[in-house]
Enzyme design. Structure first.
Site, PDB file in Angstrom:
ATOM      1  N   LYS A 125      -8.472   6.075 -56.970  1.00 54.80           N
ATOM      2  CA  LYS A 125      -8.742   4.937 -57.868  1.00 54.80           C
ATOM      3  C   LYS A 125     -10.062   5.071 -58.613  1.00 54.80           C
ATOM      4  CE  LYS A 125      -9.406   4.385 -53.437  1.00 54.80           C
ATOM      5  NZ  LYS A 125      -8.998   3.893 -52.174  1.00 54.80           N
TER       6      LYS A 125
ATOM      7  N   GLU B 102       0.382   6.005 -58.783  1.00 59.03           N
ATOM      8  CA  GLU B 102       0.943   4.859 -58.044  1.00 59.03           C
ATOM      9  C   GLU B 102       0.116   4.494 -56.812  1.00 59.03           C
ATOM     10  OE1 GLU B 102       4.011   2.808 -58.681  1.00 59.03           O
ATOM     11  OE2 GLU B 102       2.524   1.839 -57.421  1.00 59.03           O
TER      12      GLU B 102
ATOM     13  N   ILE C 233       2.485  -0.021 -51.808  1.00 55.02           N
ATOM     14  CA  ILE C 233       3.231  -0.973 -52.666  1.00 55.02           C
ATOM     15  C   ILE C 233       3.541  -0.343 -54.024  1.00 55.02           C
ATOM     16  CG2 ILE C 233       3.180  -3.234 -53.798  1.00 55.02           C
ATOM     17  CD1 ILE C 233       1.001  -4.090 -51.846  1.00 55.02           C
TER      18      ILE C 233
ATOM     19  N   ASP D  99     -14.196  -0.969 -54.160  1.00 55.51           N
ATOM     20  CA  ASP D  99     -12.828  -0.433 -54.192  1.00 55.51           C
ATOM     21  C   ASP D  99     -11.864  -1.459 -54.817  1.00 55.51           C
ATOM     22  OD1 ASP D  99     -10.813   1.638 -53.051  1.00 55.51           O
ATOM     23  OD2 ASP D  99     -10.110  -0.255 -52.205  1.00 55.51           O
TER      24      ASP D  99
ATOM     25  N   LYS E 110      -9.636  -1.228 -58.409  1.00 57.45           N
ATOM     26  CA  LYS E 110      -8.189  -1.479 -58.448  1.00 57.45           C
ATOM     27  C   LYS E 110      -7.844  -2.614 -59.418  1.00 57.45           C
ATOM     28  CE  LYS E 110      -7.481   0.310 -53.768  1.00 57.45           C
ATOM     29  NZ  LYS E 110      -7.574  -0.036 -52.342  1.00 57.45           N
TER      30      LYS E 110
ATOM     31  N   GLY F  97      -3.865   3.574 -45.354  1.00 55.94           N
ATOM     32  CA  GLY F  97      -3.332   4.347 -44.217  1.00 55.94           C
ATOM     33  C   GLY F  97      -2.719   5.646 -44.713  1.00 55.94           C
TER      34      GLY F  97
HETATM   35  N1  HSE Z   1     -10.031   2.099 -48.372  1.00 52.40           N
HETATM   36  C1  HSE Z   1      -8.901   1.690 -49.133  1.00 52.40           C
HETATM   37  C2  HSE Z   1      -8.411   0.358 -48.568  1.00 52.40           C
HETATM   38  C3  HSE Z   1      -7.841   2.729 -49.049  1.00 52.40           C
HETATM   39  O1  HSE Z   1      -8.801   0.026 -47.445  1.00 52.40           O
HETATM   40  O2  HSE Z   1      -7.673  -0.344 -49.229  1.00 52.40           O
HETATM   41  C4  HSE Z   1      -6.637   2.483 -49.923  1.00 52.40           C
HETATM   42  O3  HSE Z   1      -6.979   2.481 -51.288  1.00 52.40           O
END
Ligand code: HSE
Length: 397
Positions: free
Chosen positions: A100, A124, A131, A196, A200, A298
């Site tokens: 990402k 994706e 998802i 993060d 996204k 995961g």
């Molecule tokens: N570290 C990220 C999370 C991994 O916990 O969502 C998946 O993008």
């Protein structure tokens, strides 16, 4: 035969190699093609590994091998992941990623390079883990007007919040467990400080509104400051606290993007999204509300999303390119000021008195908490001039 190179043999890269080996027959049945992982590129030492014959250190071998048509970039971080991806696209190879950071920082360059070279750049797994969200946004939701997206987009923090609130674990215990389970980033500050989630929601916003904002320009709060008092008050109010990434178009044509903990009422489909699960609520003009739910992090769930992209590329490999997603880099001046957006706030201040007309939640230990009517943060700060604010959590309504 489709030959694949996996770049980065860590958590997700390792999961992908495992899944491809396990699903070879299925992939052949589904796509009509055999697949083989020809190379695994990683600079670390894997000399004792059963797949050591495939493991190389030099990415140029992949670039210069015309047999490799698909590159799975599983490195993480901006560099060299971006540079390798761009070089692979320019060499006429399809590139799939779960990264990402690269998609948010350089997506427009890589999507253009894919288009120019008649190959695909698919991502994706970069949002929402397992998802399927990018493909539906590209194919099903793209013709509709998106009113807002509100999402629990980080599995680590959702796992931590659930284990802290429901199972009484501490912040450090929950984070250690999330790392052990392979959910967290290499530097988990990206998870707990909201970075993060921000990357996204910027990607989802770009797919919705055609422009990507620099994630550094987006107001971002993580979960470090959520206190026991906040969660006790949330319980009293019958709400839960979740880390939410939200994007929406404002009336004056700007885009409002924000990452922060939010109080979620029971009427929201995000209320019951717990543990490592992500939930993405997309409110559309014609389609109404759509809710996407699944494991957000995961090794195997994320690798599964990468494999879905690989299968999609293989199905179209003879026609070369899938309909491209495209976006431009946005001008930060078109990003709405978060303090000007009306919201409902949970607020706590020092003292034992609050301005008239506010709904008190609790009054303990020299701090009093309350919930506001819908107002802007600008107005709220004016109203609370002279008060020391100790907590401010927005409602997701
Ligand atoms: N570290 C990220 C999370 C991994 O916990 O969502 C998946 O993008």
């Amino acid at each position: 035969m489709v030959k694949i190179a996996v770049i980065g043999f860590g958590n997700i890269g390792g999961g992908l190699v495992e899944l491809v080996e396990r699903n070879k027959q299925f992939i052949k049945k589904d796509t009509g093609k055999e697949v083989e992982i020809k190379y695994i590129v990683d600079i670390r030492d894997f000399s004792g590994h059963p797949l050591k014959k495939k493991i190389i250190k030099d990415f140029n071998i992949v670039l210069n091998d015309p047999e490799v048509s698909v590159v799975a970039e599983m490195i993480g971080g901006s560099h060299p992941a971006f540079d390798f991806s761009l070089a692979a696209l320019k060499a006429g190879k399809h590139v799939i990623t779960s990264n990402k950071e690269v998609v948010a920082n350089f997506g427009e360059i890589l999507l253009q390079a894919a288009d120019d070279n008649n190959v695909s750049y698919l991502f994706e797994a970069s949002v929402g883990g397992a998802i399927p969200i990018i493909r539906p946004m590209r194919e099903s939701v793209s013709s509709d007007n998106i009113i807002f997206i509100s999402g629990i987009l980080n599995g680590t923090t959702n796992y931590m919040l659930t284990s802290m609130l429901k199972n009484g674990k501490t912040f450090d215990q929950s984070l250690a467990k999330a790392r052990e389970l392979g959910y967290a980033e290499a530097n988990p500050s990206a998870d707990v400080d909201g970075i993060d989630t921000c990357r996204k929601i910027c990607i989802l916003s770009a797919l919705s509104y055609g422009k990507i904002y620099n994630s550094e320009s987006v107001y971002t709060e993580g979960i470090r400051n959520i206190s026991k008092r906040d969660t006790n008050d949330a319980e009293k109010l019958g709400v839960v606290i979740k880390l939410i990434g939200r994007t929406e178009k404002t009336e004056d044509g700007k885009v409002f993007i924000m990452v922060s903990p939010r109080m979620i009422t029971e009427s929201s489909p995000l209320f019951h999204v717990n543990d490592v699960f992500n939930g993405i609520l997309i409110s559309c003009e014609a389609l109404g509300d759509l809710m996407f739910y699944g494991k957000g992090a995961g090794r195997i769930p994320t690798a599964g999303a990468v494999l879905a992209d690989i299968i999609e590329v293989i199905k179209h490999i003879d026609t070369k390119q899938l309909p491209p997603s495209k976006w431009e880099r946005a001008d930060d001046s078109t990003l709405a000021d978060y303090k000007s957006i009306p919201m409902v706030f949970y607020c706590r201040v020092k003292g034992d008195k609050i301005p008239d007309g506010l709904k008190e939640v609790s009054d303990e230990d020299g701090e009093i908490s309350f919930v506001t009517e819908r107002t802007t943060q600008e107005q709220l700060e004016k109203m609370l001039n002279g008060y020391e604010i100790t907590s401010l959590i927005r409602f997701d309504v």
